[in-house]
Design a protein around this motif. Structure first.
Motif, PDB file in Angstrom:
ATOM      1  N   LEU A  20       0.830  -1.204   0.000  1.00 28.69           N
ATOM      2  CA  LEU A  20       0.000   0.000   0.000  1.00 28.69           C
ATOM      3  C   LEU A  20       0.868   1.259   0.000  1.00 28.69           C
ATOM      4  N   VAL A  21       1.908   1.276   0.825  1.00 21.71           N
ATOM      5  CA  VAL A  21       2.820   2.427   0.856  1.00 21.71           C
ATOM      6  C   VAL A  21       3.501   2.590  -0.509  1.00 21.71           C
ATOM      7  N   GLY A  22       3.971   1.487  -1.087  1.00 18.91           N
ATOM      8  CA  GLY A  22       4.588   1.559  -2.409  1.00 18.91           C
ATOM      9  C   GLY A  22       3.633   2.108  -3.449  1.00 18.91           C
ATOM     10  N   ALA A  23       2.390   1.633  -3.437  1.00 18.12           N
ATOM     11  CA  ALA A  23       1.397   2.118  -4.399  1.00 18.12           C
ATOM     12  C   ALA A  23       1.124   3.605  -4.206  1.00 18.12           C
ATOM     13  N   MET A  24       1.089   4.060  -2.947  1.00 11.94           N
ATOM     14  CA  MET A  24       0.862   5.480  -2.683  1.00 11.94           C
ATOM     15  C   MET A  24       2.021   6.331  -3.204  1.00 11.94           C
ATOM     16  N   LEU A  25       3.259   5.860  -3.003  1.00 12.54           N
ATOM     17  CA  LEU A  25       4.423   6.592  -3.514  1.00 12.54           C
ATOM     18  C   LEU A  25       4.393   6.667  -5.036  1.00 12.54           C
ATOM     19  N   LEU A  26       4.097   5.551  -5.669  1.00 12.77           N
ATOM     20  CA  LEU A  26       4.063   5.511  -7.133  1.00 12.77           C
ATOM     21  C   LEU A  26       2.933   6.382  -7.679  1.00 12.77           C
ATOM     22  N   PHE A  27       1.785   6.346  -7.031  1.00  9.35           N
ATOM     23  CA  PHE A  27       0.653   7.177  -7.455  1.00  9.35           C
ATOM     24  C   PHE A  27       1.006   8.658  -7.324  1.00  9.35           C
ATOM     25  N   THR A  28       1.655   9.015  -6.215  1.00 17.46           N
ATOM     26  CA  THR A  28       2.062  10.405  -6.013  1.00 17.46           C
ATOM     27  C   THR A  28       3.024  10.846  -7.114  1.00 17.46           C
ATOM     28  N   ALA A  29       4.002  10.005  -7.437  1.00 13.57           N
ATOM     29  CA  ALA A  29       4.955  10.336  -8.501  1.00 13.57           C
ATOM     30  C   ALA A  29       4.248  10.482  -9.841  1.00 13.57           C
ATOM     31  N   THR A  98       6.370  -3.522  -4.684  1.00 10.61           N
ATOM     32  CA  THR A  98       4.937  -3.337  -4.440  1.00 10.61           C
ATOM     33  C   THR A  98       4.146  -4.522  -4.972  1.00 10.61           C
ATOM     34  N   VAL A  99       4.455  -4.928  -6.189  1.00  8.84           N
ATOM     35  CA  VAL A  99       3.769  -6.080  -6.786  1.00  8.84           C
ATOM     36  C   VAL A  99       4.098  -7.349  -6.011  1.00  8.84           C
ATOM     37  N   TRP A 100       5.370  -7.542  -5.665  1.00  6.83           N
ATOM     38  CA  TRP A 100       5.807  -8.739  -4.940  1.00  6.83           C
ATOM     39  C   TRP A 100       5.142  -8.818  -3.568  1.00  6.83           C
ATOM     40  N   ALA A 101       5.122  -7.697  -2.836  1.00  5.55           N
ATOM     41  CA  ALA A 101       4.530  -7.694  -1.499  1.00  5.55           C
ATOM     42  C   ALA A 101       3.025  -7.955  -1.568  1.00  5.55           C
ATOM     43  N   ALA A 102       2.353  -7.349  -2.535  1.00  2.38           N
ATOM     44  CA  ALA A 102       0.905  -7.572  -2.677  1.00  2.38           C
ATOM     45  C   ALA A 102       0.614  -9.029  -3.037  1.00  2.38           C
TER      46      ALA A 102
END
Length: 142
Positions: A20-29, A98-102
């Protein structure tokens, strides 16, 4: 499925949080517009300009990282690499992590590989080395 490979609920929740944190960082970028200077994109988030640059006139090792992420998330890898190669690598690693953790959280077992401290240290060291070498390149280029 081998019972010894099943992940605990606590670990699955931690992995879901990481994704979730990774997705939020990527979305922000993805939402940011890369600064045409090649650095300073982080200022769109309300952050201060680079103090190292203000004091010395030289870009710091992390100058251009947010810009690199924004370029990468818009699909412009050459511009991302030009802004900051270490930042581009980090963005790519966050996409993979992010993909691996999900996937690991969802499956309840390690997806493809089980992480080890040696792998993580190696990846982190390589990323740091690339960032420093890229910084030297950018300093030499002016």
């Amino acid at each position: 499925m081998d019972e010894r490979r099943l992940l605990s609920l606590r670990l699955r929740l931690a992995l879901a949080g990481i994704s979730l944190v990774g997705a939020m960082l990527l979305f922000t970028a993805w939402r940011l517009s890369p600064d045409p200077r090649g650095y300073g994109t982080h200022e769109q988030l309300g952050l201060a300009p680079c103090a190292f640059y203000a004091w010395t006139g030289w870009k710091c090792p992390s100058c251009g990282m947010t810009t690199a992420w924004a370029h990468a998330m818009h699909g412009d890898l050459p511009a991302a690499l030009h802004a900051n190669a270490g930042g581009t690598l980090l963005c790519g690693l966050v996409v993979l992590a992010t993909v691996w953790a999900a996937a690991s959280a969802g499956m309840g077992t390690w997806f493809v590989i089980r992480p080890s401290p040696r792998w993580l240290l190696g990846i982190g060291s390589a990323g740091l080395m690339i960032t420093i070498l890229d910084w030297v390149r950018r300093l030499a280029a002016g």
